[in-house]
Design a protein around this motif. Structure first.
Motif, mmCIF file in Angstrom:
data_model
loop_
_atom_site.group_PDB
_atom_site.id
_atom_site.type_symbol
_atom_site.label_atom_id
_atom_site.label_comp_id
_atom_site.label_asym_id
_atom_site.label_seq_id
_atom_site.Cartn_x
_atom_site.Cartn_y
_atom_site.Cartn_z
ATOM 1 N N ASP A 342 0.804 -1.049 -0.094
ATOM 2 C CA ASP A 342 -0.132 -0.014 -0.118
ATOM 3 C C ASP A 342 0.913 1.101 -0.021
ATOM 4 O O ASP A 342 0.516 2.202 -0.680
ATOM 5 N N VAL A 343 1.855 1.134 0.779
ATOM 6 C CA VAL A 343 2.843 2.427 0.968
ATOM 7 C C VAL A 343 3.715 2.549 -0.219
ATOM 8 O O VAL A 343 4.009 3.613 -0.875
ATOM 9 N N LEU A 344 4.026 1.304 -1.012
ATOM 10 C CA LEU A 344 4.975 1.188 -1.900
ATOM 11 C C LEU A 344 4.460 1.939 -3.089
ATOM 12 O O LEU A 344 5.026 2.737 -3.956
ATOM 13 N N ASP A 345 3.132 1.762 -3.339
ATOM 14 C CA ASP A 345 2.578 1.904 -4.828
ATOM 15 C C ASP A 345 1.760 3.564 -4.529
ATOM 16 O O ASP A 345 1.285 4.024 -5.426
ATOM 17 N N LEU A 377 14.047 5.436 12.370
ATOM 18 C CA LEU A 377 12.840 5.307 11.887
ATOM 19 C C LEU A 377 12.492 4.074 11.183
ATOM 20 O O LEU A 377 11.437 3.547 11.498
ATOM 21 N N ALA A 378 13.205 3.240 10.754
ATOM 22 C CA ALA A 378 13.212 1.952 10.039
ATOM 23 C C ALA A 378 12.753 1.011 11.403
ATOM 24 O O ALA A 378 11.965 0.160 11.062
ATOM 25 N N ARG A 379 13.673 1.194 11.974
ATOM 26 C CA ARG A 379 13.569 0.307 13.395
ATOM 27 C C ARG A 379 12.023 0.273 14.057
ATOM 28 O O ARG A 379 11.424 -0.390 14.397
ATOM 29 N N PHE A 380 11.525 1.895 14.035
ATOM 30 C CA PHE A 380 10.233 1.973 14.635
ATOM 31 C C PHE A 380 9.313 1.377 13.767
ATOM 32 O O PHE A 380 8.446 0.596 14.250
ATOM 33 N N ILE A 381 9.178 1.447 12.765
ATOM 34 C CA ILE A 381 8.250 1.000 11.575
ATOM 35 C C ILE A 381 8.146 -0.591 11.520
ATOM 36 O O ILE A 381 7.150 -1.190 10.855
ATOM 37 N N ASP A 382 9.433 -1.092 11.765
ATOM 38 C CA ASP A 382 9.338 -2.472 11.853
ATOM 39 C C ASP A 382 8.917 -3.363 13.137
ATOM 40 O O ASP A 382 9.775 -3.888 13.873
ATOM 41 N N ASN A 383 7.589 -2.997 13.088
ATOM 42 C CA ASN A 383 6.772 -4.001 14.333
ATOM 43 C C ASN A 383 7.349 -3.666 15.644
ATOM 44 O O ASN A 383 7.079 -4.361 16.628
ATOM 45 N N SER A 384 7.839 -2.308 16.198
ATOM 46 C CA SER A 384 8.144 -2.025 17.332
ATOM 47 C C SER A 384 6.767 -1.922 18.210
ATOM 48 O O SER A 384 5.731 -1.568 17.408
ATOM 49 N N TYR A 387 4.825 1.189 17.526
ATOM 50 C CA TYR A 387 4.196 1.226 16.317
ATOM 51 C C TYR A 387 2.902 0.493 16.174
ATOM 52 O O TYR A 387 1.923 1.031 15.286
ATOM 53 N N LEU A 388 2.930 -0.913 16.519
ATOM 54 C CA LEU A 388 1.684 -1.749 16.394
ATOM 55 C C LEU A 388 0.548 -0.879 17.206
ATOM 56 O O LEU A 388 -0.365 -1.393 16.810
ATOM 57 N N LYS A 389 0.766 -0.238 18.132
ATOM 58 C CA LYS A 389 -0.502 0.443 18.976
ATOM 59 C C LYS A 389 -0.888 1.555 18.055
ATOM 60 O O LYS A 389 -2.097 1.949 18.230
ATOM 61 N N LEU A 390 -0.095 2.154 16.944
ATOM 62 C CA LEU A 390 -0.845 3.041 16.153
ATOM 63 C C LEU A 390 -2.271 2.697 15.546
ATOM 64 O O LEU A 390 -1.982 1.406 14.894
ATOM 65 N N PRO A 391 -2.971 3.484 15.100
ATOM 66 C CA PRO A 391 -4.159 3.303 14.103
ATOM 67 C C PRO A 391 -3.305 3.206 12.898
ATOM 68 O O PRO A 391 -2.322 3.611 12.426
ATOM 69 N N GLU A 392 -4.200 2.387 11.972
ATOM 70 C CA GLU A 392 -3.391 2.153 10.540
ATOM 71 C C GLU A 392 -3.028 3.622 9.751
ATOM 72 O O GLU A 392 -1.880 3.506 9.002
ATOM 73 N N VAL A 393 -3.825 4.521 9.826
ATOM 74 C CA VAL A 393 -3.467 5.869 8.968
ATOM 75 C C VAL A 393 -2.118 6.060 9.616
ATOM 76 O O VAL A 393 -1.215 6.662 8.745
ATOM 77 N N ALA A 394 -1.999 6.004 10.863
ATOM 78 C CA ALA A 394 -0.623 6.663 11.390
ATOM 79 C C ALA A 394 0.487 5.656 11.242
ATOM 80 O O ALA A 394 1.508 6.321 10.960
ATOM 81 N N GLN A 395 0.250 4.326 10.845
ATOM 82 C CA GLN A 395 1.295 3.602 10.686
ATOM 83 C C GLN A 395 1.861 3.910 9.169
ATOM 84 O O GLN A 395 2.922 3.924 8.960
ATOM 85 N N SER A 396 0.887 4.177 8.430
ATOM 86 C CA SER A 396 1.146 4.505 6.828
ATOM 87 C C SER A 396 1.815 5.798 6.753
ATOM 88 O O SER A 396 2.709 5.901 6.083
#
Length: 488
Positions: A342-345, A377-384, A387-396
């Motif tokens: 989703d974020v790649l495209d 930033l990479a470590r954060f978005i890799d299932n920290s 990060y997992l607590k964030l809503p989907e929009v915030a994750q994107s």
RNA sequence: GGCGGGUUGGCGGAGAGGUUACGCAGCGGAUUGCAAAUCCGUGAAGACCGGUUCGAUUCCGGUACCCGCCUCCA
């Protein structure tokens, strides 16, 4: 607006960068002499000033920066190579063979630097296209009393420019005492340097008021910078080894020819490259080109990453260990993103890079610190957990912020992730088979088939991840699709 | 000889006059059929000698060592 701070060689201080015109920020960087493939050291200024170019475009707008980097295509080594080809039986005149050689080298240079993720400058003037401007500037310097013709040469009168030596912190008398200047009978002063020199029939030449000849090296940059950027512009960059005499001579020429201009206001110099702790040189046998590394399978992004680990004003050491670390980290980035189509495209337009990354770069191009932040930033978005607590929009949004930040440093992480994903798809069949084996093994307790396949996959550079939720195959840094064919 | 830069934990490499850099490697844990990957936690530093300061790895001076440029090699 972010304030960029840069260490100005001219003042030896870190200063706030204030452009002459923020609608058109202008930068000139000395480019290569195109007689052969670029060696690894040649890549350093390219990458350093590419980062600065990207930062300037981020801060002032992509359409408000003009970046010029020249090609020096008049040179004795080029002549020598053309002559060698002619003797070896290549058809064509010497001029044609020279042109052929420089065209080849420029194409190679472009290919190599593209692979390192360096954006092409806005202008890449070739010296041979601006001979007229060089002749005009030389004539002007004679008219103003700063140069003189002698024995077919034109020489710059160094004593006529009081500030000579200011950039590099040398006095003329010290340099003479050092006494390694070429003494020629036609020179008024041993320090005087060549603006124009005569050519023999075996050398390329252009007609001029002083006879057929060719320009000196230093006048090339002064003339091209003036033609493309004007009498005063913002930044002049290059390797530290060019500070003297090349940049000193550029300043002398430009300041004397255009006394009302300021030439470059900020001078930036990158430190040199070493290899495993030693200077790269042919005699030590540790000399190699960018292409050599690429051919050995070191990806361009990895080379770039290693360069950015070191601040541009420190000597940089190329080591195999650093390349390994860089490769691991980039692989981690790509793995993290490859599972998120989703974020790649999706569009990136409204996303801004992380402010800590921008601030690090704005502080005299602290790429090492910026890189550390991107890693975070990479470590954060890799299932920290956070990060997992964030809503989907915030994750994107976090995903996108990572992407844009990495791309500000010139790492095409979306492309790398898409490549991983593509490789990963070719693993789908094997992944299914491994999962089946494993399901069977859970009941039979016989894991031999699972282990055999697993070992083969690892040998092919595939990361094997097994957990309760299933089996996942991810291409690793040493991914080798040829070895996989045997398994299929 | 002249000019300039550097010296941070096993390695790479930052910031900040007093409060965790970060990464790799190591160690402990979670997880795993075993692993891998990932996550959590953790030990470890500031070349040497002086000075300024309540306090310096961070500022100033000196010493040692290393490196670059002065040679169209970026």
């Amino acid at each position: 607006m972010v304030t960029i701070r840069l260490t100005n060689s001219k003042t030896r201080k870190k200063e706030d960068f204030v452009p002459i015109n923020d609608q058109n920020v202008r930068m000139y960087v000395c480019g290569p002499t195109v007689y052969d493939r670029a060696h690894l050291g040649n890549a350093r200024p390219v990458i350093v000033f590419d980062v600065l170019n990207r930062l300037l475009r981020h801060v002032y707008g992509a359409n408000h920066v003009t970046y010029v980097r020249n090609f020096t295509d008049v040179d004795d080594k080029i002549n020598a190579e053309a002559l060698r080809r002619q003797k070896a039986g290549s058809p064509g005149t010497l001029e044609e063979l020279i042109f052929e050689r420089t065209n080849e080298t420029i194409a190679q240079y472009h290919a190599d630097m593209d692979t390192l993720g360096a954006m092409r400058p806005d202008h890449e003037p070739r010296a041979t296209e601006w001979i007229g401007a060089m002749v005009a500037m030389t004539a002007d310097l004679i008219a103003k009393g700063h140069a003189y013709a002698a024995a077919g040469h034109v020489l710059f009168r160094v004593r006529s420019y009081a500030d000579y030596g200011k950039l590099s912190g040398r006095s003329i008398d010290d340099m003479i005492a050092g006494a390694r200047v070429e003494v020629a009978p036609f020179k008024e002063d041993p320090m005087d340097f060549v603006l124009w020199k005569p050519s023999t029939d075996r050398e390329p030449g252009w007609d001029s008021p002083w006879g057929r000849g060719r320009p000196g090296w230093h006048i090339e940059c002064s003339a091209m910078a003036h033609e493309l950027l004007g009498e005063s512009f913002d930044i002049h960059g290059g390797g530290l080894d060019l500070q003297f005499p090349h940049h000193e001579n550029e300043i002398a020429q430009s300041a004397c020819a255009h006394p009302h201009g300021s030439f470059a206001r900020y001078w930036l110099h990158n430190e040199m490259l070493q290899v495993e702790g030693k200077k790269m040189s042919k005699s030590l046998g540790n000399f190699f080109t960018v292409r050599d590394l690429l051919d050995q399978g070191v990806p361009g992004e990895v080379i770039r990453f290693v360069f950015l680990m070191t601040h541009y004003r420190s000597p940089m050491d190329w080591t195999a260990e650093k390349a390994r670390q860089a490769e691991d980290e980039l692989s981690f980035w790509a793995n993290t993103l490859q599972s998120r189509p989703d974020v790649l495209d999706g569009p990136l337009a409204s996303t801004t890079p992380d402010s800590e990354v921008v601030n690090a770069l704005a502080d005299d191009l602290n790429t090492s610190l910026a890189l550390a932040r991107v890693k975070n930033l990479a470590r954060f978005i890799d299932n920290s957990p956070d990060y997992l607590k964030l809503p989907e929009v915030a994750q994107s949004q976090a995903d996108l912020r990572f992407i844009v930040s990495a791309e500000l440093l010139g790492f095409p992480v979306r492309k790398l992730a898409a490549m991983k994903r593509h490789q990963g798809m070719s693993l789908a069949g094997l992944q299914r088979r491994l999962a089946e084996f494993r399901t069977a093994a859970v009941t039979s307790k016989d894991y031999s088939a699972v282990d055999a396949l697993k070992s083969a996959l690892i040998a092919a550079g595939v990361e094997v991840r097994m957990s309760k939720s299933g089996v996942e195959l991810v291409p690793g840094p040493n991914f080798d699709s040829a070895k996989l064919e045997a398994l299929k």
